[in-house]
Design an enzyme around this catalytic site. Structure first.
Site, mmCIF file in Angstrom:
data_model
loop_
_atom_site.group_PDB
_atom_site.id
_atom_site.type_symbol
_atom_site.label_atom_id
_atom_site.label_comp_id
_atom_site.label_asym_id
_atom_site.label_seq_id
_atom_site.Cartn_x
_atom_site.Cartn_y
_atom_site.Cartn_z
ATOM 1 N N GLU A 1 22.996 26.633 18.232
ATOM 2 C CA GLU A 1 22.463 27.353 18.939
ATOM 3 C C GLU A 1 23.271 28.733 19.065
ATOM 4 O O GLU A 1 22.320 29.698 19.213
ATOM 5 C CB GLU A 1 21.938 27.002 20.533
ATOM 6 C CG GLU A 1 21.885 25.691 21.405
ATOM 7 C CD GLU A 1 20.352 25.564 21.335
ATOM 8 O OE1 GLU A 1 19.628 26.513 20.912
ATOM 9 O OE2 GLU A 1 20.225 24.824 21.737
ATOM 10 N N ASP B 1 12.273 19.894 14.079
ATOM 11 C CA ASP B 1 11.923 20.327 13.994
ATOM 12 C C ASP B 1 11.689 22.229 12.770
ATOM 13 O O ASP B 1 11.325 22.361 12.242
ATOM 14 C CB ASP B 1 11.178 21.234 15.300
ATOM 15 C CG ASP B 1 12.795 21.172 15.828
ATOM 16 O OD1 ASP B 1 13.845 21.354 15.407
ATOM 17 O OD2 ASP B 1 12.390 21.413 17.494
ATOM 18 N N GLU C 1 7.469 18.076 29.263
ATOM 19 C CA GLU C 1 9.118 18.372 27.780
ATOM 20 C C GLU C 1 8.780 16.975 26.501
ATOM 21 O O GLU C 1 8.940 16.534 25.976
ATOM 22 C CB GLU C 1 10.553 17.630 28.543
ATOM 23 C CG GLU C 1 10.477 19.021 28.800
ATOM 24 C CD GLU C 1 11.250 19.594 27.569
ATOM 25 O OE1 GLU C 1 10.110 20.416 26.858
ATOM 26 O OE2 GLU C 1 12.595 19.790 27.209
ATOM 27 N N GLU D 1 7.156 27.665 22.711
ATOM 28 C CA GLU D 1 6.661 26.788 21.361
ATOM 29 C C GLU D 1 5.256 27.283 21.040
ATOM 30 O O GLU D 1 4.503 26.870 20.184
ATOM 31 C CB GLU D 1 6.706 25.354 20.710
ATOM 32 C CG GLU D 1 7.909 25.787 20.573
ATOM 33 C CD GLU D 1 9.052 25.457 21.184
ATOM 34 O OE1 GLU D 1 8.982 25.601 22.369
ATOM 35 O OE2 GLU D 1 10.490 25.526 20.824
HETATM 36 C C1 DMJ Z 1 14.394 27.876 21.033
HETATM 37 O O1 DMJ Z 1 16.043 27.602 21.120
HETATM 38 C C2 DMJ Z 1 14.307 27.514 19.949
HETATM 39 O O2 DMJ Z 1 12.419 27.733 18.949
HETATM 40 C C3 DMJ Z 1 14.598 26.336 18.940
HETATM 41 O O3 DMJ Z 1 14.386 26.294 17.413
HETATM 42 C C4 DMJ Z 1 14.041 25.300 19.564
HETATM 43 N N1 DMJ Z 1 13.248 25.545 20.736
HETATM 44 C C5 DMJ Z 1 13.828 25.964 21.429
HETATM 45 C C6 DMJ Z 1 12.799 26.890 23.079
HETATM 46 O O4 DMJ Z 1 12.313 25.568 22.889
#
Ligand code: DMJ
Length: 933
Positions: free
Chosen positions: A147, A294, A388, A406
């Site tokens: 993060e 992802d 979610e 997203e």
């Molecule tokens: C974001 O912080 C980024 O896109 C991350 O890759 C995963 N998703 C969150 C938001 O949903």
């Protein structure tokens, strides 16, 4: 290539690579051809309307950013319900989610480049000054490496990228001297100790001040990390290296990627969700494109675009081929096992996978992108937001929605790829829903439960970093943006990095790589852009023709799991024992279980667990019966659990200045008026005296015709309800007496009765944790008259609500209460101390585990003899499901025809293959039970 999704193509910054080097440029070809020839389909949107929507996005951003700056800054995030900053350590811990908060003004840093995209250059200049003046990166706080990289390092680099662009233009940021870059470098060095593992995979967390390991760091003992956590560093780290010339960052990120690539499951070419950072063993062997994986895929493709390194493209294409082979089941994307990729690992999908259609556009594979996006849009239309997690038959699995961007991201990319105004309408719906359901007086609040419309006191920084950027860009024309967006690539947090980095310091960082890239194998490119040119002719109605067959996919669906079991019975196999008939006390049944390899474990809490070991079955046919029995038992038990659960309820504040915009998550009661069956109850609130409501009220005139507020504790919930009802209250809200409790951190529960007949209680009763309760108490202090709506789902609110009269008036409520008083019993309930046992814990759906992914089924003693309700079968076979039902039957018949020995198993996989190493799967299933987003 237009990494930012526009139509210009890569242009010069990306070095020449043949023949596949310009895969994204080929995608850009698709974009240009599509956008330029649009003639029909969804009605085109006028420039005025697009501008109007763009302005709306700007106003929404101002509301979110302005409230953050006014009420929360310098805290990391805004708490939009209580209108203050979220400071880590000062609020109850929310677990891993809090690891994004490093006391470094997260939201401000994450918002920097959004300000420039939204043409707020002055505000950007001020924001940068604030970051340089106020932000400290040396706090004694343990943060997530992932993060911190995507949000803070990415935020600083995005800010720097646009700061130098502005400086070069000559008007703004003339004073800027790479200060953000220096901060980014400082942060980069702070993250490096996390890579001190033999594998080169980073620890998941680091202490900003003390790093790893030392006792004062309070971290460094973890053994596992998620694949995305280790594989989503290369863009930021390489940008940092190339901007500064310090090669170490790119080298570390490459090494981590190389290791993940080495560890891919070689027969499926898939990666698991979690990996041991020391041994490299896969800890969780399920694999999808959503949570936990992802952005690993996203960064492989984007690293190729930004860095021009073919090995990243080769890896991406190899994984993509596997994803399309196993995980993609259009329009669904379903997790599978890396070792047995034909076997689904779940019956639900998570919201994070909504980014994938956008990535497919970048790849140039438009058709499946359109299909998945359309399916997701229908789920959104059903619930206003993407929950979610949702099941393959589109039921809500996890009901929260933290305003994730997203889906907006994919909508933007699809619009750029197709030019189809349909996607502008989709964006318009997103804007409307945000304003209608998530907007609160002090920002935008995450949805606690999309079904009730209740809020959570949370506005994540990614909402500003990503959502507004993609929505604004969706409606913007080239001239609406002060720079050329096509010169940049979006990171996973939508931060902008300039494509010219590909030719800067490009050789410095490759020396340590272990890529085994030699020559690209054409067979990997079945899904690449050249194919898309065939799939995506210059037909403006192309996207529409792909969506058309899917237009009712969500509405028409019905519970698949149940059908699957019924289907397997129709296919001829006669079950020796049906789950619904099973009795744990019947020796004959126990004998049958044994034969099927199913054993019975009596748990300490009195429940019984069934576990199947296929190898212990008498024969493979018995093992197959056992599997079918277990599956039916899991479905039955989850069905029964659902029937026993009361979903959460909503308390909506409807009076000035809230006008229905604040919705609090409330626990239901097992007695009193059932709000799901009756119209909501609306009324002004009044505190009861005594506040605990445990004796006859001394202020009946104050609560008469109102909704009484009562404090939890001292006596039974039912007794409180009777006392306020006797005083003439039309409803009651019990507020938790545990100070600081909140539905954000504690599971909701139902208020249980008092063991006696509670039919005499006819008013609705709801429970609020202390934090939510104090929102109402604070409102009373400030505005005196506070009116609320008690319901099973928040009433839609729109700007008109401010002047609109809501349906039931106070007088109606009074009349209703009078009737209730007449018919209510005067019986006095038990006087007893409330204890935790008296409440049935945990009725909240989020806390229910995905039982359908486990072959161990729990049955409570009281459930053992219970026959399933008629519903169980009739639901699966009722009329509206006929289509799907037939489809599945046909599919089953086809599979049987082609292989008479196979009667069960996904995609026609022989049962023996499934049974072969089932034990290994148990482990994986158990891991998935612990799954977190
Ligand atoms: C974001 O912080 C980024 O896109 C991350 O890759 C995963 N998703 C969150 C938001 O949903």
């Amino acid at each position: 290539m237009s990494a930012a999704g526009g139509g210009r193509g890569c242009g010069s910054p990306v070095p020449q690579r043949a023949p596949w080097s310009l895969v994204a440029a080929t995608a850009a070809f698709c974009l240009v051809s599509a956008t330029s020839v649009w003639t029909a389909g969804a009605a085109p949107m006028s420039r005025e309307e697009k501008q109007k929507l763009g302005n709306q996005v700007l106003e929404m951003f101002d509301h979110a950013y302005g409230n953050y700056m006014e009420h929360a800054y310098p805290a990391d995030e805004l708490m939009p319900l209580t209108c203050r900053g979220r400071v880590r350590g000062q609020e109850p811990s929310r677990g891993d989610v809090d690891d994004a908060l490093g006391k470094f003004s997260l939201t401000l840093i994450d918002s920097l480049d959004t300000l420039v995209v939204l043409n707020k250059t002055k505000e950007f200049e001020e924001a940068v000054r604030k970051v340089l003046r106020d932000v400290n990166l040396d706090n004694d706080v343990v943060v997530s490496v992932f993060e911190t990289n995507i949000r803070v390092l990415g935020g600083l680099l995005g800010g720097h990228s646009l700061a130098i662009m502005l400086k070069e233009k000559g008007e703004y940021m003339q004073w800027y001297n790479d200060e953000l870059l220096q901060m980014a470098k400082q942060l980069g060095y702070k993250l490096l100790p996390a890579f001190n593992t033999t594998s080169g995979l980073p620890y998941p967390r680091i202490n900003l001040k003390f790093g790893i390991r030392k006792p004062e760091a309070r971290t460094g003992t973890e053994t596992d990390t998620c694949t995305a956590c280790a594989g989503t560093l290369i863009l930021e780290f390489a940008a940092l290296s190339r901007f500064t010339g310090a090669t170490i960052f790119e080298e570390y990120a490459r090494k981590a990627l190389d290791f993940l690539w080495e560890k891919r499951q070689r027969s499926s070419n898939l990666v698991g969700v979690t990996i041991n950072i020391h041994t490299g063993d896969w800890v969780r062997k399920d694999s999808g494109v959503g949570a936990g994986i992802d952005s690993y895929y996203e960064y492989l493709l984007k690293a190729y675009v930004l860095l021009g390194d073919d090995s990243f493209l080769e890896r991406f294409n190899t994984h993509y081929d596997a994803i399309m082979r196993y995980i993609s089941q259009p329009p669904l994307l379903l997790d599978v096992h890396i070792h047995k990729p034909m076997l689904n690992a779940r019956t639900w999908m998570d919201a994070l996978l909504a980014f994938f259609p956008g990535l497919q556009v970048l790849k140039g594979d438009i058709r499946p992108a359109i299909e998945t996006h359309e399916m997701l849009y229908q789920v959104i239309k059903k619930h206003n937001f993407l929950p979610e997690a949702f099941t393959t038959d589109f039921r809500v699995h996890w009901a929260q929605h933290p305003l994730r961007p997203e889906f907006a991201e994919s909508t933007y990319f699809l619009y750029k790829a197709t030019g189809d105004p349909y996607y502008l309408e989709v964006g318009k719906t997103l804007i409307e829903n945000l304003n209608k359901y998530a907007r609160v007086p002090c920002g935008f609040a995450a949805m606690k439960d999309v079904r009730t419309g209740s809020h959570e006191d949370r506005m994540d920084s990614f909402f500003l970093a990503e959502m507004f950027k993609y929505l604004y860009l969706l409606f913007a024309d080239k001239e609406d943006i002060i720079f050329d967006i096509e010169d940049y690539i979006f990171t996973t947090e939508a931060h902008l990095l300039p494509l010219w980095l590909s030719t800067t310091n490009q050789n410095i960082s490759k020396k340590n790589t272990t890529s085994e890239y030699t020559e690209l194998d054409d067979s990997n490119f079945d899904w690449t852009c050249p194919n898309t040119q065939i799939l995506f002719p210059n037909d403006p109605l192309y996207a529409q023709s792909i969506r058309e067959p899917l237009k009712n996919v969500v509405d028409k669906s019905c519970p698949r799991g149940i059908i699957r079991v019924e289907e397997s019975f129709r296919s001829g196999a006669k079950p020796p024992l049906r789950a619904r008939d099973f009795m744990a006390t019947n020796p004959e049944h126990l004998e049958i279980l044994k034969k099927m390899g199913v054993s019975l474990i009596h748990l300490k809490d009195g429940r019984v667990q069934l576990v199947q070991h296929a190898v212990q079955a008498a024969s493979s046919i018995d093992a197959e019966d056992g599997l079918r029995f277990m599956q039916e038992m899991i479905e039955l038990s989850s069905q029964q659990q659902k029937e026993q659960q009361l979903p959460p309820r909503a308390v909506q504040i409807v009076s000035h200045p809230f006008f229905g915009r604040v919705v609090l998550t409330a626990g239901p009661a097992q007695f009193g008026l059932d709000l799901s069956k009756h119209k909501e109850t609306r009324g002004f609130v009044a505190s009861s005296k005594p506040y605990n409501g445990c004796s006859e009220l001394t202020n009946p005139e104050a609560v008469m015709g109102k909704i009484a507020l009562i404090q939890r504790g001292q006596c039974m919930f039912a007794e409180k309800a009777r006392n306020i009802q006797n005083a003439g209250a039309i409803g009651g809200i019990v507020i938790d007496d545990n100070e600081g409790s909140s539905s954000d951190t504690a599971p909701l529960f139902q208020m249980a009765g008092d063991g006696k007949d509670t039919d005499d209680i006819q008013i609705p009763m709801l429970f609020l944790f202390s934090k939510e309760g104090s929102i109402i108490l604070d409102a009373i202090r400030e505005y005196e008259e506070v009116e609320v709506l008690l319901s099973d789902k928040a009433k839609d609110r729109d700007p008109d609500l401010e002047t609109e009269e809501l349906p039931s008036s106070e007088n109606d409520s009074q009349n209703q209460s009078a009737e209730q008083i007449v018919s209510s019993s005067q019986e006095v309930g038990l006087v007893d101390q409330e204890s935790p046992e008296e409440s049935s814990p945990n009725s909240h759906p989020e806390s229910s585990s995905p039982a359908d992914t486990d072959i161990a089924a729990g049955v409570s003693p009281s459930e053992q003899n219970s026959n399933p309700t008629e519903n169980h079968e009739t639901t699966s076979l009722d009329g509206e499901c006929t289509d799907l039902d037939n489809q599945l039957q046909e599919q089953s018949e086809t599979e049987e025809d082609s292989n008479p020995n196979v009667s069960w198993g996904k995609k026609g996989q022989p049962i023996d293959a499934i049974l072969a190493d089932w034990n290994e799967d148990i482990e994986a299933f158990e891991m998935m039970e612990k799954d977190e987003l």
